[in-house]
Design an enzyme around this catalytic site. Structure first.
Site, short mmCIF file in Angstrom:
data_model
loop_
_atom_site.label_atom_id
_atom_site.label_comp_id
_atom_site.label_asym_id
_atom_site.label_seq_id
_atom_site.Cartn_x
_atom_site.Cartn_y
_atom_site.Cartn_z
N CYS A 182 -1.81 7.65 5.70
CA CYS A 182 -2.91 6.76 6.07
C CYS A 182 -2.49 5.34 5.73
O CYS A 182 -1.68 5.12 4.84
CB CYS A 182 -4.19 7.15 5.36
SG CYS A 182 -3.99 7.42 3.61
N GLU A 200 -13.71 1.03 5.33
CA GLU A 200 -12.81 1.19 6.46
C GLU A 200 -13.47 1.75 7.70
O GLU A 200 -14.34 2.61 7.61
CB GLU A 200 -11.63 2.10 6.06
CG GLU A 200 -10.76 1.49 4.99
CD GLU A 200 -9.47 2.23 4.76
OE1 GLU A 200 -8.54 1.59 4.27
OE2 GLU A 200 -9.38 3.43 5.06
#
Length: 170
Positions: free
Chosen positions: A66, A113
């Site tokens: 990620c 996010e």
């Protein structure tokens, strides 16, 4: 050398500015990110334990990789780039969903996010970057689900958020 800036976005994932990564995490500003999940042909999922020295969530188990796309970089291109950098391989990836999350960590940093989630299949050799990855392996979905139930503190926040929806896509 790649920029250490990330893309700030609004609730529709429209870019509004760029900012240095740690500053954005200190301020908790919504920014673009991605999470890559990888399974093998046996249906096992690749997990890795983040390096202990990472700026947050060090030592926790999470998905294959990620990160954040750099300004001007397409999310899918960044996902492929980071998979190669962190795990030493690349594979075909399919974007399966997006989600937004907000989490505050013990060190005061804040993840806020807009996360693009990708899924791939891979059976080849894995050569992880030891600066990023302390350990890794393919695990059955039943084992992962059991571990999350019994020891949720061993996993990253975003992994626990995304995992149930990833399961729906498998």
């Amino acid at each position: 050398m790649r920029s250490n800036h990330i893309i700030l976005v609004n609730e529709r994932d429209e870019a509004v500015a760029t900012m240095e990564k740690l500053e954005a995490h200190r301020k908790g500003l919504l920014h673009r990110a991605f999470s890559v999940f990888v399974i093998n042909s046996r249906g096992e999922m690749l997990l890795h334990r983040r390096a202990s020295h990472k700026y947050h969530s060090g030592g926790l188990w999470t998905n294959a990789c990620c990160s954040h796309p750099a300004p001007g970089e397409e999310v899918a291109d960044a996902a492929h780039r980071r998979l190669q950098e962190e795990m030493g391989f690349d594979c075909q990836l399919q974007k399966i969903f997006t989600f937004t999350y907000h989490a505050t960590f013990d060190n005061g940093l804040i993840e806020h996010e807009y996360d693009h989630v990708f899924l791939g299949v891979f059976d080849g050799e894995i050569v992880p970057d030891t600066e990023e990855v302390e350990e890794y392996g393919f695990f059955s979905l039943q084992e992962i689900s059991r571990q999350i139930r019994e020891s949720p503190e061993r996993f990253t926040y975003w992994f626990k958020m995304a995992y149930p929806t990833v399961l729906e896509h498998l």
